[in-house]
Write a protein that holds these residues in place. Sequence first.
Motif, PDB file in Angstrom:
ATOM      1  N   GLN A 198     -21.782 -44.912   6.582  1.00 41.64           N
ATOM      2  CA  GLN A 198     -21.844 -43.829   5.605  1.00 41.64           C
ATOM      3  C   GLN A 198     -20.886 -44.047   4.441  1.00 41.64           C
ATOM      4  O   GLN A 198     -21.020 -43.407   3.401  1.00 41.64           O
ATOM      5  CB  GLN A 198     -21.551 -42.497   6.296  1.00 41.64           C
ATOM      6  CG  GLN A 198     -22.620 -42.078   7.290  1.00 41.64           C
ATOM      7  CD  GLN A 198     -22.457 -40.642   7.757  1.00 41.64           C
ATOM      8  OE1 GLN A 198     -22.074 -39.790   6.968  1.00 41.64           O
ATOM      9  NE2 GLN A 198     -22.726 -40.390   9.018  1.00 41.64           N
ATOM     10  N   ASP A 199     -19.896 -44.957   4.615  1.00 39.27           N
ATOM     11  CA  ASP A 199     -18.969 -45.245   3.514  1.00 39.27           C
ATOM     12  C   ASP A 199     -19.695 -45.820   2.311  1.00 39.27           C
ATOM     13  O   ASP A 199     -19.215 -45.712   1.175  1.00 39.27           O
ATOM     14  CB  ASP A 199     -17.893 -46.246   3.972  1.00 39.27           C
ATOM     15  CG  ASP A 199     -16.984 -45.640   5.028  1.00 39.27           C
ATOM     16  OD1 ASP A 199     -17.024 -44.404   5.189  1.00 39.27           O
ATOM     17  OD2 ASP A 199     -16.248 -46.403   5.672  1.00 39.27           O
TER      18      ASP A 199
ATOM     19  N   ASP B  85     -22.502 -39.922  -2.120  1.00 44.74           N
ATOM     20  CA  ASP B  85     -21.996 -38.694  -1.478  1.00 44.74           C
ATOM     21  C   ASP B  85     -23.107 -37.732  -1.083  1.00 44.74           C
ATOM     22  O   ASP B  85     -23.070 -37.116  -0.008  1.00 44.74           O
ATOM     23  CB  ASP B  85     -20.999 -38.002  -2.400  1.00 44.74           C
ATOM     24  CG  ASP B  85     -19.714 -38.796  -2.538  1.00 44.74           C
ATOM     25  OD1 ASP B  85     -18.976 -38.562  -3.518  1.00 44.74           O
ATOM     26  OD2 ASP B  85     -19.454 -39.638  -1.670  1.00 44.74           O
ATOM     27  N   GLU B  86     -24.114 -37.585  -1.939  1.00 48.33           N
ATOM     28  CA  GLU B  86     -25.145 -36.580  -1.665  1.00 48.33           C
ATOM     29  C   GLU B  86     -26.055 -36.966  -0.503  1.00 48.33           C
ATOM     30  O   GLU B  86     -26.857 -36.152  -0.041  1.00 48.33           O
ATOM     31  CB  GLU B  86     -25.999 -36.341  -2.932  1.00 48.33           C
ATOM     32  CG  GLU B  86     -26.786 -37.558  -3.415  1.00 48.33           C
ATOM     33  CD  GLU B  86     -26.009 -38.387  -4.426  1.00 48.33           C
ATOM     34  OE1 GLU B  86     -26.644 -39.090  -5.221  1.00 48.33           O
ATOM     35  OE2 GLU B  86     -24.755 -38.318  -4.420  1.00 48.33           O
TER      36      GLU B  86
ATOM     37  N   LYS C 202     -24.730 -38.494   2.447  1.00 51.15           N
ATOM     38  CA  LYS C 202     -23.964 -38.660   3.686  1.00 51.15           C
ATOM     39  C   LYS C 202     -24.336 -37.612   4.725  1.00 51.15           C
ATOM     40  O   LYS C 202     -24.485 -37.919   5.917  1.00 51.15           O
ATOM     41  CB  LYS C 202     -22.472 -38.626   3.389  1.00 51.15           C
ATOM     42  CG  LYS C 202     -22.018 -39.857   2.605  1.00 51.15           C
ATOM     43  CD  LYS C 202     -20.506 -39.873   2.355  1.00 51.15           C
ATOM     44  CE  LYS C 202     -20.119 -41.151   1.614  1.00 51.15           C
ATOM     45  NZ  LYS C 202     -18.679 -41.218   1.338  1.00 51.15           N
TER      46      LYS C 202
END
Length: 877
Positions: free
Chosen positions: A182-183, A187-188, A190
Amino acid sequence: MDSLTPKNHTVSEIDFSEIINSLSEGIIITTKEGIVLSTNNSFERIFGLSKGEILGKNILEVADSGFSSENLKKLKTIFYRFGKGVTAKKIQLEYMDKVLEINPSIYSNSSLFSIIVRDISREISAEKSLRSSMELYKSIMSASPDGIVVTDVKGNIELASPATLSLLKLLKEEEIIGRNIQDFLADEYKDIAAVHLKQIIADIKIGPQNYKLVNQDDIVLDVEIKSAKVYNPDGSSKGFVFAIRDVTERKLAEELFILSEKRQKSILEMAMDGFFIADLDGNLLEVNKKYCEITGYEADELLGMNLSVLEVEEVNFDTIKIKGEERIERIYRCKDGFLIEVEISMQYHNEFGDRIVAFVHDITERKKAHSEREQSNRLMNYIIEHSPRSIAVLDKDLKYIFNSQRYLKDFKLKQQNISGLHCYELFKNLPKKWKEAYDNALKGQIYTAFDDPYVQEDGTIDWIKWECRPWFDHNNKIGGIIVYSEIITESKKAQQEILRAKEKAEESDKLKTFFLANMSHEIRTPMNGILGFTGLLKDPKLTGENQQRYISIIEKSGARMLNIINDIINISKIEAGQIELVLIETNVNELMEYLLNFFKPEVEQKGLSINLKCGLSNPESIVKTDKEKLSVILSNLLKNAIKFTNTGSIDFGYIRKGNYLEFYVRDTGIGIPEEQRGIIFKRFRQGSESLTRKYEGAGLGLSISKAYAEILDSKLWLESEEGKGTVFYLSLPYFNEDAEKLSFRVKVPSEKPGMVSKDLKMIIAEDDETSGMYIELVVEDYCRELLRVKNGHEAIESLKKNPDTDLILMDINMPEMNGYDATREIRKFNQGVVIIAQTAYTMENEKEKALEAGCSDYLPKPFTKSKLLEMLNKHFE
């Protein structure tokens, strides 16, 4: 529907029944009860039945023998839903040796139904073959050139293919291993990814998902990620596999309607393959929606377009006219410039003019799968060969298929190409356990060994961690075994070292336990004497003679306790590395004479004799060394000799041997057993460690002496014979600088006070009541006024109220404000008052800290009356 509208009205007159008969999909029309009304040629071909065997009969009865009971049940469910007016979803069923894709639909409000059947056996076979190949590839290296990431159950990355690193602009696998997948998501996405992972864990199948990745260059990439759960051999969840790739999904066909020309056009429009009608010049006259999707053009762009715009290699339609039909593969250039591979099934029709009717199937994925399978095998071979791990892949006959260079190196194989060779040809002396593991792996078992000894061909022994497991072919049958191995000889040695260190630590804990018990005894014993005889002194009937005897015992007990405390402090300094070397000119002869005079009364009290022999004259005996540490070493050796000698004599002295002075202390005592000589200098060790030992002491004297000797760059050793005595030797570097005029003088504390002024005004800053009372009793005859305070704040206020104060005896450790801080505050407004620091802290830098804070002098606790008066005399004589 508009895309099927011909530009030339004559085209609409084409017999669409012929077109439907030329479809590659099977089409059947039934009543809601399943009675067959109509079929096309492909349906008959797929099911191997003629029209006479099908028309007018119930499809469920006709197909009964070809479907399994489970699949037949699914088929019946479709007709049951038809009866309720509900269209069933598209499903896949197995019919004899084929896999069929069934797409049912209801036409408008009619009671007639249409079913489109497509034989997808070849595609399923290709997919299975690819899946098997990829499983073998992943089981060997857990990597893929197609952007494969393997994680644990928390999403932490364990393996990543080179294509993944390239996608993320990373150079090394270490840059991604251990990080969470997920890194790398925007952001939207994750939170969405977290939901998908939970669904996979719950065995909820999810299709490909669209995400955005952010690579190392902060470039946002649109990707499609397929996810799957990875299982351990026991069936538990091991982690996840994520395939990151660009995939164009084929659109599935919708309901087909067959009862009129409009329905026939609908079938073509919704067909799963592209469809076009062209004249013999290659001009497109009709196209369906799927053909638009394949080429990337809109329908109005395609109509009237010549096929030469799309086809990289033109088709000769005259040949097709002669043959009547043909199936070919071609490369299409799509609108966006991408090239795809297609399979075109063409038929010639002349009912309403020369026309070519064709169905176009996108085979890019199929071709890609074949290419990827070949590439995967080549890449697998390359990766294994150059893997840093030791890997060997063998077939079911135990002949080598692939191997890494590391495998050859670890097992010291001189032959570089071992492909095709039998394992037992290379390893004639392979351990029986290994052979059994290989045989069991061919039966589906996995064997793991964490530390097996292995005898190499050259006779050397290595410790090996290895694993043997089966690999499976595309039919999910065992194709052979994979052997992973790792030489762990060095780590095995490290483990043995750790084990030895553990045993040593346990021995150390045992010794410390004994030491603490001994310390308790050594401290409580003199304390018992002090407290006991102090109580006896309270007896009003006590005679003067007994009073003096009790006082003498109290003094000896106090001295014994102080000696124990000093030893503990010294060993603590040594262990903390806080011992400093202070080199000064030292007259060895005078030091030895002092030691003789100091210990002689104690020696004679035991009925022994003591003798000293110096090897140099006074001027020659001056050396540059740390006199305090040298004195401690020799004192400890003499104490030891006195303690363990009951009869006879003690001889000590030194001789010069080259650049060294060799000191010795010889006794006629009990001697040291041979088994104790190796540990006598160790901390917390004594000649006897039982609770019944006859000799007092903490067992630290020789350990301190050994440590000091090392600090002085000297050597300390012993010779002993049990029952006859012991000799300790100290070899000290000899540096004489002809300092004849320098003389060592040992100051023996005088019990007579100096000529101290008797008109002092003094503040005693001391929080301990006993210590304060003792100081008052010592100095009361020398003070005109005496003030008592218990912390630094009170000392400051008292001085401000009494600015004519001559002296402050400042304890360092006090509540609220310590002596150092109080002294600093006092020096801000009074520079003349004498401040003498008194402390029980014994670190070597305490005096420097006191002087730095502003104190005039430093007096360590415990101190005698003569020491205190000597300090007063120094400042107020």
